[in-house]
Design an enzyme around this catalytic site. Structure first.
Site, PDB file in Angstrom:
ATOM      1  CD  GLU A  12     -28.326  22.985 -11.823  1.00  0.00           C
ATOM      2  OE1 GLU A  12     -27.145  23.368 -11.710  1.00  0.00           O
ATOM      3  OE2 GLU A  12     -29.141  22.988 -10.871  1.00  0.00           O
ATOM      4  N   GLY A  78     -18.626  24.512  -9.677  1.00  0.00           N
ATOM      5  CA  GLY A  78     -17.384  25.169 -10.063  1.00  0.00           C
ATOM      6  C   GLY A  78     -16.196  24.341  -9.610  1.00  0.00           C
ATOM      7  CB  ILE A 156     -16.902  30.305  -5.573  1.00  0.00           C
ATOM      8  CG1 ILE A 156     -17.710  29.991  -4.313  1.00  0.00           C
ATOM      9  CG2 ILE A 156     -15.420  30.456  -5.247  1.00  0.00           C
ATOM     10  CD1 ILE A 156     -17.718  31.080  -3.270  1.00  0.00           C
ATOM     11  CG  MET A 177     -24.321  28.641  -5.132  1.00  0.00           C
ATOM     12  SD  MET A 177     -24.977  30.041  -6.101  1.00  0.00           S
ATOM     13  CE  MET A 177     -25.937  30.906  -4.867  1.00  0.00           C
ATOM     14  CD  GLU A 178     -28.171  25.092  -5.589  1.00  0.00           C
ATOM     15  OE1 GLU A 178     -28.357  26.265  -5.940  1.00  0.00           O
ATOM     16  OE2 GLU A 178     -27.360  24.319  -6.167  1.00  0.00           O
ATOM     17  CG  ASP A 201     -18.037  27.837 -12.933  1.00  0.00           C
ATOM     18  OD1 ASP A 201     -17.285  28.070 -11.965  1.00  0.00           O
ATOM     19  OD2 ASP A 201     -19.237  27.535 -12.803  1.00  0.00           O
TER      20      ASP A 201
END
EC number: 3.2.2.9
Length: 233
Positions: A12, A78, A156, A177-178, A201
């Protein structure tokens, strides 16, 4: 002006790092900081590590050691909203945690005690992003979407995870997640922030396959959008 840019993984931050003509690398507590310039702007690029704790540690070190005037979060997410596709970009106007529950004490689901229920992206940066990306995506098969991003310390992909998130956040656009942890630290240090992530995704049962296949596409899309934004700051 120093601008802090944060990504969780090497994938990333790699493209952004490669655009920096001269880079000084600093490692503190496992967090990797790359100091240099992108698009003519002084930048500290942080590879924080995955998850809320790593993100919070890295963002705190960034804020304390390097004193950025703006923080931008890049990376993948996601997609949860109808119509989102891999490669689309989500710019978050609000963020919340999807796995915090202190409702028994009168707090909103997702709210850390004594913190806001939602963290608001900086209005000035949001306006700049909206103007830039309207033109940028007019010639693209992908699109930019604005809205709520939810942060969990889980990848997820299962229906029960979807159901829980949608129960409390029916207008959710994307999950990751962050970002809320980064936003919380920016809020506590009073630093304007913006979250710009690309969809890797669709947070479904094919998500792990999609993520592995499209993480580099998402990273490229997110990095390109951030470079376009930096040109206007």
């Amino acid at each position: 002006m120093t601008i802090g840019i944060i990504g969780a993984m090497e994938e990333e931050v790699e493209l952004l790092k490669n655009t920096m003509p001269h880079v000084e690398e600093v490692v503190i507590g496992g967090a990797k900081f790359y100091v240099g310039e992108i698009a003519g702007k002084e930048v500290v690029l942080l590879e924080s590590g995955i998850g809320k704790v790593n993100a919070a540690i890295g963002t705190t070190l960034l804020a304390d050691r390097f004193k950025p005037e703006i923080i931008i979060n890049t990376g993948s997410a996601g997609g949860m909203a109808e119509g989102l596709a891999v490669g689309d970009v989500i710019i978050s106007d609000r963020l919340a945690y999807g796995d915090v529950d202190v409702t028994e004490f009168g707090y909103t689901y997702g709210q850390v005690p004594r913190m806001p229920a939602f963290y608001q992206g900086d209005a000035v940066l949001l306006k700049k992003a909206e103007t830039i990306y309207r033109d940028y995506f007019s010639q693209s098969e992908n699109k930019a979407v604005y809205g709520l991003v939810i942060t969990n310390d889980s990848f997820i992909m299962r229906p029960d995870q979807h159901e829980l998130i949608r129960t409390f956040f029916p207008d959710v656009k994307a999950v990751e997640m962050e970002a809320a942890a980064i936003a919380q630290v920016a809020y506590q240090f009073d630093i304007p922030f913006l979250i710009i992530r690309a969809i890797s995704d669709l947070a479904n049962q094919e998500a792990t396959i999609s993520f592995d296949e499209f993480i580099h596409l998402a990273a490229k899309q997110s990095a390109t959008c951030i470079i376009e934004l930096l040109k206007t700051i």
